[in-house]
Design an enzyme around this catalytic site. Structure first.
Site, PDB file in Angstrom:
ATOM      1  N   TYR A  34      45.467  44.973  34.090  1.00  0.00           N
ATOM      2  CA  TYR A  34      45.151  45.269  32.692  1.00  0.00           C
ATOM      3  C   TYR A  34      46.314  45.644  32.137  1.00  0.00           C
ATOM      4  O   TYR A  34      47.256  46.253  32.574  1.00  0.00           O
ATOM      5  CB  TYR A  34      44.093  46.521  32.725  1.00  0.00           C
ATOM      6  CG  TYR A  34      42.905  46.371  33.433  1.00  0.00           C
ATOM      7  CD1 TYR A  34      41.721  45.164  32.801  1.00  0.00           C
ATOM      8  CD2 TYR A  34      42.260  47.059  34.341  1.00  0.00           C
ATOM      9  CE1 TYR A  34      40.526  45.196  33.360  1.00  0.00           C
ATOM     10  CE2 TYR A  34      41.050  46.862  34.909  1.00  0.00           C
ATOM     11  CZ  TYR A  34      40.510  45.934  34.365  1.00  0.00           C
ATOM     12  OH  TYR A  34      38.857  45.715  34.782  1.00  0.00           O
ATOM     13  N   HIS A  53      33.239  34.051  35.729  1.00  0.00           N
ATOM     14  CA  HIS A  53      33.982  35.485  35.577  1.00  0.00           C
ATOM     15  C   HIS A  53      33.199  36.613  35.140  1.00  0.00           C
ATOM     16  O   HIS A  53      32.348  35.977  33.978  1.00  0.00           O
ATOM     17  CB  HIS A  53      35.290  34.899  34.671  1.00  0.00           C
ATOM     18  CG  HIS A  53      36.203  36.136  35.001  1.00  0.00           C
ATOM     19  ND1 HIS A  53      36.198  37.267  34.102  1.00  0.00           N
ATOM     20  CD2 HIS A  53      37.306  36.562  35.598  1.00  0.00           C
ATOM     21  CE1 HIS A  53      37.159  37.982  34.478  1.00  0.00           C
ATOM     22  NE2 HIS A  53      37.905  37.493  35.336  1.00  0.00           N
ATOM     23  N   PHE A  63      40.344  44.923  38.645  1.00  0.00           N
ATOM     24  CA  PHE A  63      39.114  45.263  37.915  1.00  0.00           C
ATOM     25  C   PHE A  63      38.876  46.704  37.958  1.00  0.00           C
ATOM     26  O   PHE A  63      38.077  47.033  37.212  1.00  0.00           O
ATOM     27  CB  PHE A  63      37.851  44.604  38.424  1.00  0.00           C
ATOM     28  CG  PHE A  63      38.091  43.162  38.493  1.00  0.00           C
ATOM     29  CD1 PHE A  63      37.633  42.508  37.112  1.00  0.00           C
ATOM     30  CD2 PHE A  63      38.078  42.265  39.546  1.00  0.00           C
ATOM     31  CE1 PHE A  63      37.621  41.120  37.272  1.00  0.00           C
ATOM     32  CE2 PHE A  63      38.252  41.023  39.494  1.00  0.00           C
ATOM     33  CZ  PHE A  63      37.869  40.223  37.916  1.00  0.00           C
ATOM     34  N   ASP A  81      45.353  38.956  36.389  1.00  0.00           N
ATOM     35  CA  ASP A  81      46.609  39.990  36.654  1.00  0.00           C
ATOM     36  C   ASP A  81      46.184  41.445  35.917  1.00  0.00           C
ATOM     37  O   ASP A  81      44.943  41.724  35.689  1.00  0.00           O
ATOM     38  CB  ASP A  81      47.597  39.270  35.608  1.00  0.00           C
ATOM     39  CG  ASP A  81      47.342  39.384  34.266  1.00  0.00           C
ATOM     40  OD1 ASP A  81      46.144  39.356  33.892  1.00  0.00           O
ATOM     41  OD2 ASP A  81      48.212  39.316  33.297  1.00  0.00           O
TER      42      ASP A  81
END
Length: 223
Positions: free
Chosen positions: A68, A188, A79, A66
């Site tokens: 920031y 991740h 990202f 989701d």
């Protein structure tokens, strides 16, 4: 919600915008705004990934969870942060792996728009979030929409590289036809897990090798 989305995506996704779940997303966002809640990214950037990477240009899909949730960070590309915003920890690790993989200098800014313009579709599973509350919009219907997006790419395109970082992204693997696409998966890039298989995954060079093998232009990962 007035969906301002690029025409090729509108054609592919048109049937979704009138479904009850999508109307519920719009109602939820409208209600929170009426309650003076801060929602990221701003409305004009909710569909930024779609408006920057047209459907027929998609070559690589990077899936985030989701947006920031800090002020000024989210701008509709997973990202990525706008120019002048400090690199979040996961992005720092993405740039470290990029440097180790293909030797490009670590960028000064964290704006990944240049990747998106080349066909790197930077999709978050949820397209909005409440300020300061990660995953706060993960249950309002976005997953149904973005799962549909992933399925449409898989069904209607060929030779796309899907980059799945972390358990959440890897759960979307079932939506992808691996007989005609490449799926790359690893831990991740978060500092909590990057040492468990993200560092050394070499996904940037592997993606380009696959694209070139299929007579597609590689991505220029330099920013």
């Amino acid at each position: 919600m007035d969906v301002k989305i690029e025409s090729s995506w509108k054609e592919v996704l048109n049937s979704e915008f009138n479904k009850p779940y999508f109307r519920q997303i719009a109602l939820h966002l409208k209600t929170e705004k009426s309650q003076k809640k801060n929602i990221y990214p701003p409305g004009s950037l909710i569909f930024n990934a779609f408006n920057t990477t047209f459907f027929d240009k998609v070559k690589v899909v990077i899936l985030g969870q989701d947006p920031y949730h800090g002020p000024g960070q989210a701008h509709g590309l997973c990202f990525s942060v706008p120019n002048g915003i400090s690199h979040p920890p996961s992005l720092i690790n993405i740039f470290k792996e990029l440097h180790d993989d293909i030797g490009v200098p670590i960028p000064q800014n964290g704006n990944l728009t240049y990747w998106a313009e080349q066909g790197v579709f930077l999709l978050n599973a949820s397209l909005t979030v409440r300020a300061g509350e990660p995953m706060s919009h993960s249950k309002i219907g976005w997953a149904e929409f973005t799962d549909c997006v992933i399925r449409k790419i898989s069904e209607q395109k060929e030779n796309v590289v899907f980059i799945l970082w972390g358990k959440f992204a890897q759960e979307k693997r079932t939506l992808i036809d691996e007989s005609k696409h490449l799926v790359l998966k690893s831990a991740h890039p978060s500092p909590l897990s990057a040492n468990s298989g993200f560092f050394g995954c070499r996904h940037f060079s592997k993606a380009n090798e696959y694209l070139m093998k299929n007579k597609l232009d590689p991505i220029d990962w330099k920013l």
